[in-house]
Each structure stands twice: as C-alpha cells, then as structure tokens.
Design an enzyme around this catalytic site. Sequence first.
Site, PDB file in Angstrom:
ATOM      1  N   CYS A 101       0.791  -1.236   0.000  1.00 57.98           N
ATOM      2  CA  CYS A 101       0.000   0.000   0.000  1.00 57.98           C
ATOM      3  C   CYS A 101       0.826   1.291   0.000  1.00 57.98           C
ATOM      4  O   CYS A 101       0.486   2.224  -0.749  1.00 57.98           O
ATOM      5  CB  CYS A 101      -1.012  -0.009   1.138  1.00 57.98           C
ATOM      6  SG  CYS A 101      -0.469  -0.772   2.658  1.00 57.98           S
ATOM      7  N   GLN A 118       0.499 -11.581  -2.684  1.00 56.56           N
ATOM      8  CA  GLN A 118      -0.932 -11.390  -2.489  1.00 56.56           C
ATOM      9  C   GLN A 118      -1.563 -10.900  -3.783  1.00 56.56           C
ATOM     10  O   GLN A 118      -0.893 -10.259  -4.595  1.00 56.56           O
ATOM     11  CB  GLN A 118      -1.202 -10.339  -1.399  1.00 56.56           C
ATOM     12  CG  GLN A 118      -0.855 -10.789   0.005  1.00 56.56           C
ATOM     13  CD  GLN A 118      -1.201  -9.719   1.027  1.00 56.56           C
ATOM     14  OE1 GLN A 118      -1.024  -8.537   0.775  1.00 56.56           O
ATOM     15  NE2 GLN A 118      -1.687 -10.127   2.177  1.00 56.56           N
ATOM     16  N   ASP A 135      -3.067  -8.364  -4.265  1.00 56.38           N
ATOM     17  CA  ASP A 135      -3.253  -7.115  -3.537  1.00 56.38           C
ATOM     18  C   ASP A 135      -3.707  -6.017  -4.492  1.00 56.38           C
ATOM     19  O   ASP A 135      -3.165  -5.882  -5.589  1.00 56.38           O
ATOM     20  CB  ASP A 135      -1.899  -6.728  -2.919  1.00 56.38           C
ATOM     21  CG  ASP A 135      -2.042  -5.847  -1.717  1.00 56.38           C
ATOM     22  OD1 ASP A 135      -3.172  -5.640  -1.270  1.00 56.38           O
ATOM     23  OD2 ASP A 135      -1.018  -5.356  -1.237  1.00 56.38           O
ATOM     24  N   HIS A 143      -8.344  -0.871   0.542  1.00 50.04           N
ATOM     25  CA  HIS A 143      -7.450  -2.025   0.422  1.00 50.04           C
ATOM     26  C   HIS A 143      -8.335  -3.249   0.181  1.00 50.04           C
ATOM     27  O   HIS A 143      -9.317  -3.437   0.897  1.00 50.04           O
ATOM     28  CB  HIS A 143      -6.671  -2.284   1.717  1.00 50.04           C
ATOM     29  CG  HIS A 143      -5.903  -1.115   2.231  1.00 50.04           C
ATOM     30  ND1 HIS A 143      -4.524  -1.072   2.220  1.00 50.04           N
ATOM     31  CD2 HIS A 143      -6.304   0.046   2.811  1.00 50.04           C
ATOM     32  CE1 HIS A 143      -4.115   0.063   2.767  1.00 50.04           C
ATOM     33  NE2 HIS A 143      -5.175   0.757   3.133  1.00 50.04           N
TER      34      HIS A 143
END
Length: 802
Positions: free
Chosen positions: A495, A542, A544, A677
């Site tokens: 992030c 991930q 992500d 997220h």
Amino acid sequence: MADAPITIPEEVSSLWESLDPAVRAALIASESKNDAESLSADKGSNASGQQGRRALTSSGPRMDDASATIIGGSSFTKREANPGWIKVRGDVYDAIKAKRDEELSSKVPVDIEVTLPDGKTLVENKEGVKYQAWRTTPFDVAATISRGLADNSNVARVTYTAYVSDYDPAEDGMEAADSLADAMGELEIDDVGEKSKMTMLWDMTRALVGSVSKIEFLKFQDDQDARTTFWHSSAHVLGEALERLYGSRLTIGPPLAGGFYYDSYMGDSNAGGALKEDDYKPVETMVAKIIKEKQKFERLVVTKEEALEMFTGNPFKEQIISTKVPDGTRTTVYRCGDLVDLCRGPHLPNTGRIKAFAATNHSATNWLGDTENDSLQRMYGISFPDKKMLKAWKENQEKAKERDHRRIAMKQNLIMFHELSAGSAFWLPHGARIYNKLVNFIREHYWKRGYDEVITPNVYNLDLWHQSGHAMHYKDAMFCFDVEGKEWAMKPMNCPGHCLMFAGKIRSYRDLPIRYADFGVLHRNELSGALSGLTRVRRFQQDDAHVFCREDQIEEEVIGALDFMQSVYTTFGMTYKLELSTRPKKALGDVELWDRAEAALARAMDTFAGKGGWRENPGDGAFYGPKIDIKVMDAMERVHQCATIQLDFQLPIRFDLQYNTGSKEKGNEFARPVMVHRAMLGSVERMFAVLCEHYGGKWPLWLSPRQVMIIPVHKDWNDYCQEVRDKLHDEGFYADVDLSKSTFQKKVRSAQVDQYNFQLVVGGEEVKNGTVNIRTRENKVEGEKKVDELIAYLKEMRAEHK
C-alpha cells in the site's frame, strides 16, 4: 489413491451434524493446528522446534517490564505426585476465603428483577422466594424456567440495569487485568464489553449483584462464549491433573477456538519432566477421576499481597501477579478440587459437566514465547459435554489429517522447503502450475473489472514505513538492513508504494476511481517456530489491490469488491460470511472519520447482502480503518479468513494525497481520496494451502497440474499417443504419456493415484478411428471420443472453471 471411506456410526454422525458448523470447523481446525505444530517440530526450523524470539499473542501473557530471564530454577526438580505445596496453597486459600466470607456477610440482600431475552421479567422462583442481590444466582433463575435449562447452561451473559449500592467492581476484582488476555488474542469471541460495560459473562453459580435487564443462558452447542467457558474450565481440570500427577508448576492455560492447552514448568532436561505421549493415559485417567468427583468451581477475590502469598514457590504466577496486578488492587482466583489458579473466569458450575476428555498433543514452548526464557511443557486437550461428540471428533481428525496440505503437496511433488531459506517455499513445476493458474484467474477478473496491474519495488528506505505508520506497528516483522548508512527494509505490504504512485502526478476527480493491482513479492520476518507449511511463511505474494476513489464512490467500489469476492469463492465451491470490524482501541485518526467510514461500509453491505446478512465485529478493525472480513467455509466446514476489504482514510492523509475536484470555490479546489485495500485470495500461498485441503488434492480440471494421462495399451501405439499429447499441449493442457513398461492396469491406477483428471486409453481401434477412450480419476469409463471432440470438451470445462 481415492480416500478410503471412514464409517461413522449413525448416532455419532447425527450428533456431530447437530453442532453449529462454526463449532465443527473450529474443532477440526484446532486439531489441524496442533498437528501442524507437531509436524513443524518434527522438521524443525531451529534445533528445538520451538518458537523464535518474537512471541505470538497466543504464546503467553505479555510482561511489559519483564526482561528475558530464567526464573523456574528449583521450583521443579523432579516428578512428584501430590507435592506438599498443594496443601499449603489450599490452606492459604481457606484462610483468605474466611476473610471474604466475613466481608460478604455485611452485604445487604435487596430484591432484584431479572429480564429474559423474550422480555419477560422474573422476580421470584417457583416457590415464591424473591430474587435478591448477593443471594440469587443465574442457576437459580434458569431453574425457575426449567431444571434442564439450568443443568445444560455453561455460563450466563448478563446485562445489568444497575448494581446494588454496596457493590464495588474494584472490590470484587472485576477491574483487574486478565492474565490470559494476550493468550486468548486469537480467539474469535464477541467482546461484549465493547458494546456495554454492563454486559458480561457471569458464572452460573455466582450471585447476581443487581437487577438484570437481560440474561441469556449459554449452551455448548449454540454459543462460542459457552464453548470458550467449557474449554477454559477443562484447561483447569488438565492443570489439576498435571499438578497432582507430576507436581508441574503451572503457568497459563487458555481456551482455544477448538480446545485448550496448559503450559507448565517441569524443570530442565535433567529433571526428567518433559512430557511424552506415555503421559496421555495417566492424565486422562486422572481427569476422569476429577470429573467423577464433580468438583465445584469456586471464585475468590484476593488482594495482590494475598495472591503472592498463595502462589509462593511458583515464579511464573508470581511474575504474572507482580506485573499484571497493580499495587493496592484485587484480582480473582478459582478453585476446583486441589487446584487453585489465578483466573478471571467465568467457569462451569462443576467438573461433572465435562463428559469426555482427551489429551491430543504436546510440545515444548517457552515462557512468554521467548527462547531466552525457561523451557515449558505444553499439553493440548479437547473435551465435550457428550462422549459421542468426542468419538465423532476423533473420526473427523483422521479425515483432516488426510487432507493436510503439507502431506498432499509432498505426495504430489508440488512444493519443497529448505532450511537455507526457512519459511520460503520452493515451487516445483507442478506446484507452479497451480500457483500461476490462481494468479491468472485473478488477472482475468482484473481485466473485466477495470483494474490496472502495476509493479513496485521490493525494497524501500525505512522512511517510507515511518511515513505510512507501519514501522511503529510492524517493524519487528520486517527484514531490515543497512544501505549506505541508512536503514532499508523489504516490503511487507504494497500500500505505501501505491500511495507514492498516486502522488506521482496531479490527479483529477475525473481520473477516479484508480484501481492498482500488484502481485509483488512480500516478506515478513515471522518467528521461526511459527512457520507452518504454506499457512505461515516469510516470502509470499498477495492478489493485492488498492482503489483510490472519491467519497461518493465508496459504496459502489465496495459493492464491486464484494461481487468480485462472491464470484471467486463461488468458483471454488466455498461459502462465506461477512463481518464489519469496527474501530479498535489503538486506532489512528479522528473518530469522525472512522464513523463515516464505518457507515459507508455498512450501507454497502446492506446493499450487497441485505440487512441481517452480515454481522458486526466491534473493535476488530485495522489501526488505520474499518474493514469487511470475509470468512469462508471449506469442504470440511473449517473457517478461513482470506479475502478482506478495508477502508482507509489514514494513508491518504499521511501521504498528503489529493485530487483536483474541479471546483473553483476557494478552499475546495482539492480533496482527499479514500483508499480501499482489498484482496480476494489474500496470500496466494495460503490460498493454495486452503484449496489443497478443500479439494483434498483432487484438483478441478482448470486448476489441476496433471490434467490428462495418455496410456497406450501396447508400445505399437506410442507414436499416436505422443501425437495426441502434442495436440493437447498446443491447446494449453497439461498432458503426459505413460511409456513405462508397467502393466496396463498399473498405468491406469498410477494415473488415478497421481490425480490426473482423465486417463485416455489408446488401443488399435482408437488409432484406427482417430479417437481415445476416456476414464476419469474415479475410474468412471466415459467411452470413446474423437480427439478434437475431447479437446472441445476440455476447453469448455476449463472456461467454466470445472
């Protein structure tokens, strides 16, 4: 090889099925975790198989002012049945109890009212005796309704209207720190204290101290708090057995999501105190005796000084008391039989409520989870209010062991580990096929759903993590190193890097939402002893993604993410439950921002799942924002938390992220984006493990690393088989030809054992007709097909993720 069927008696099976699915899942998962620890100890990330320096929350209570040290000393020198200090402790208990009884005699009983969940208010029992504070217990109230309810309820959940005037929570030990709070940190239990300070769990045999606006009687089959109480009491029984048999110095014994354990000090290796499998039977025999005695669980309030006197000689209890109980305050202990233990409770009315018990595992650990501290012996156990439940549980453990992803991955030659890179999987060719299929599966969704995949650095100056706030929370779990005199670290998450990308140019409101997806490699410095197969690793990826959006886009983005999640888990054949985790105690940022975030998520969940289609999990949000936890159920009804959706107002503030609003009004030209997220699989490694066990190693065709095995009946047809294989390969299928000298029957069986989805048998007729004869891994003969027809059939299955 197909799983051998396990026959479970019908009455046992029906009893197991009657349990709430979450109960069954917790029980299976708990034993799987114990088995994982056992396997991990066998292979060992370090010499002893114990945890490394960084302690898990379930390793033991945190002592803020306690340094790593050896404190056990001579408190245990050899195994000794019924050591003399047990009686000394009991005598101290009796003396203190006499003081508390005298204090209690001064309390004034006053009439109280108790309201049931249906709104009915009771004021007296069946004989017309008024309910009174300091006299009436939840058991008495339950017995007014029915004796069966009283006998089958483990604990009460009470919400007080008000306490009586002469009740002081501090005097009653209610404000003391819970010595098991850290050890129970991984339990998924509703924290009713977050909802109301007047709502709490209460012993069935403990007198009420005021009128009650709501009382609930909790049973093992229906309520997590009831099961936790049941297993907490069972841990005390286990502790009593260890003391009476071996003179063990008990440390902590918390309940788990499915069972319990007790850690005890039994000296060094020379003392002969280390637990072994031969100890299980004597422990179980002693526990059976304790259960038969129906020992009452008795709560006693003690001062700090009294507690220290009571536990003199046990340096571990002394350290807990010295560091967790402030001077001048009170805490509580519980007694059952000869055992007196430092404990907040609550507990069962008596040990007779436990009808079945089994010692399930043992391992070495360390005080406070620190390898520089004393070595402790941990014994795990499981218990039930019905013997049939234990029998069904044992049967299901055998099934769970057969599905362990480490066993399957080894058998199918999917992954390997090496001590030179502990916690990082080596993906062998067939394992990499599955891994890449999962990643590509998510990429297909990204293409359809408007995500842009990005690639970000693996290492950053630690200043980035200070700016993001992660260094304060996660630095201990990061791999840090020096670069030209400055501290750098391998990224544990994506992030902050995505924030830098967003900030790299001026953004307009027309640009939003921006959806960055990243399969970047992440590293986290997990404890060596906590590493377990693919479920706890140091190197992982991930699926992500981070969405930067306007506030008015939050609900649409969250609903889109939930739809994404639903599509993924429906494909896997898994069900799910949604939870909204709200502001934790250590939250960053303004309460007003949190309230807005939580409200936005709640509206999105109502739209997606309908009101009542999700539950709130108070106080369990991330430190930077509330989140939606998605708990999925696998084929064995075990609960896994893989996917997550988290709203974040904090990182945009920390990185000063802005976009041009298009407004010409002074002060409103720029606004802060909201950051979402989200991950669907979570860690690809962990999802691989979950799916491996969910499918039991029988991968569906679209994921399978071994899709087709072609078997010639005679060597004369080898060239034709190779041609068929090449056609399949050109269409993207994993196909092999068995050219070995094995018999035809052995070739078919080997392919089925290796979990090839299909075996294509080729003889003279098939060569002549340009066909293959199809069998499934379940040995079902599907007959003859043209090769092109077969390819079309397999393509259809792959496209439909079958």
